[in-house]
Scaffold this motif. Sequence first.
Motif, PDB file in Angstrom:
ATOM      1  N   TYR A   1      90.023  50.185 -96.660  1.00 51.22           N
ATOM      2  CA  TYR A   1      89.135  50.981 -95.815  1.00 51.22           C
ATOM      3  C   TYR A   1      89.118  52.423 -96.337  1.00 51.22           C
TER       4      TYR A   1
ATOM      5  N   GLN B   1      83.919  55.377 -97.262  1.00 49.67           N
ATOM      6  CA  GLN B   1      83.032  54.347 -96.720  1.00 49.67           C
ATOM      7  C   GLN B   1      83.227  54.089 -95.222  1.00 49.67           C
ATOM      8  N   TRP B   2      84.276  54.678 -94.643  1.00 52.47           N
ATOM      9  CA  TRP B   2      84.584  54.376 -93.247  1.00 52.47           C
ATOM     10  C   TRP B   2      84.844  55.648 -92.441  1.00 52.47           C
TER      11      TRP B   2
ATOM     12  N   LYS C   1      82.095  51.454 -89.888  1.00 55.18           N
ATOM     13  CA  LYS C   1      81.383  51.577 -91.155  1.00 55.18           C
ATOM     14  C   LYS C   1      80.565  52.869 -91.168  1.00 55.18           C
TER      15      LYS C   1
ATOM     16  N   SER D   1      76.874  53.656 -89.733  1.00 57.98           N
ATOM     17  CA  SER D   1      76.454  52.663 -88.747  1.00 57.98           C
ATOM     18  C   SER D   1      76.195  53.343 -87.405  1.00 57.98           C
TER      19      SER D   1
END
Length: 575
Positions: free
Chosen positions: A91, A95-96, A145, A148
């Motif tokens: 993770y 990207q997170w 994410k 999102s």
Amino acid sequence: MKSRFFSTFILICLPVFLTAQMRSPEIVKINGLNYYMHTIKDGETLESIAKLYNVTEIDVEENNPTVLATGKLKTGMRLRIPDLSEVSKEYPLSQWDFTYYQVKTKVKLKDIAKEYNIDVKDIKKNNPEISNKPIILSKVRIPLKKGSKEALAYAKYPASTPVISNPDNNEKNNDATNPALAFNWRNEKDSVKPNTATKEDDTSLKFSNKDCKIQNYNPKKQSYNISFLLPLRLMELSKKDYSYVSFLEGALMAVEKMKNEGFSAKITIKDAYDKASLSKALDDKDVEKSDLIIGPFALNLLQTASAFSKKNDIPLVSPYEIKAETLVKDNPYLFQIYPVEAYMNRELFQKTVDESLINVVLVYSLTPDSIMLKTYQESIKKTFNNYTDYVHKIGLRPEAGRNALAVVLKKDIPNLIFVASNDEAFVSDLLDRLMVMNSNRTNTIIYPITIYGTMQWHSFKMVNLTNYYALNMHIVQPFYIDYTDDDVKSFIHAYRQNYSNEPTQYAFQGYDITYYFLSALKNYGKDFKNCVNNLDIKLLQSRYKFDRFDDKNSGYANTKSFLLEYTPEMNVIKH
């Protein structure tokens, strides 16, 4: 010329500072997870520390309650930084985004996963210390994410964080007419119930409210001037503290609600983070004409603002400062929101049962905090005729510890144990021993125990949370957010809609203070000071009841807090 040289100096030295940062070699294991014990050095920020350990800023905050509550870092402060090196491989921070779920009662991972639209495996991998059983941790790390809709709705530091423009450069911002804030999430009829103050403690009301008649408010003829003095640092983005931005956002939601209820006000927002910026703010004609000032936060700035308030007869609200008692005693226009410790102790030491049916024990260490111990001894003596002193020695052999405690505890009547300590290691050891004493094969309780702790216990990390519930812990808290409450849920939903972010405690505080005092203005006019206790308003995380400190020349201190009870059924009940 001077400021330009200073900026150049910072730019030149910054790379040297960054390369000098090193991870702490000190590592401790808590609940199966490794934590770095980091000591803050001069010049370090929340962002730089997070980058050093390859975690997010919210990871640092959530594992260090003092930072989460105050938003401040101090040189020499010790921080617990979780070792998420293995987690970060799957993770990566690029990207997170992340948020934390506050566990209030028994809950299963699948229920949490469903709420955030993620898989159970994602939660497990980000929280190696938990299993699929009912969670016993107080907080759970949630991966989202990046980009999102869940990340935008829940992440505290999302990829795109809302930025408030500088109100000083935009006249339109001063009347707070932001269409994005247009909502009305609580019925107007539930908002203010005047003249219904209770008489639970008449001796504490040292001022008269005989002249507190509800005014016939007309928004077309009566408009009030409200000023906020907040350390927003709008012109220094690298130093901006989003805790205070969150406070302002919550406050503006309260302003909009009051406008929906027919209240008219001009809002002035000033960026006051040091003596120079505060002085500039106080020179502003709009601030001088204020009917109410909220802020500043820091004690040294509050001192200057208090003198200004007293000189100009303007009510001033201190949002968070704990050590403002001296200023309150000298300024009849100053309101201290944070409850004074003496008043919180009054909530803790309440005689609720017949003394002949209980056993009262005061526990402290070999090297106690002398002031705290004296306060506890005096408070217990005022409440109970008899109690037993017990000096707990940390590190005793298990058998010796059990025998020592057994001498002061009773099996046939409830044991009320007051612990005069904020030492986490001491408290953890004591609670562990009490749990061992009450453990047996039949799962029956040998010693009926109720533990009374301090508000600092709420932020302990190394204490087993299940001990709090099993030992029926009671603690006093100045603020408490009940996430099952419908008004709290509505506020969170509205905040997410308006700001694409998760409200911090500062947002709840900003809302409560603003809604309460604007309601006072609407109901009682500019001279509302002696009438505030007539307001019966349900707030989100606060309770207000104000007392004068000494006489008619002193200001007002909040006397109300929450007594929280942890029950064996894994619930938290507020009293």
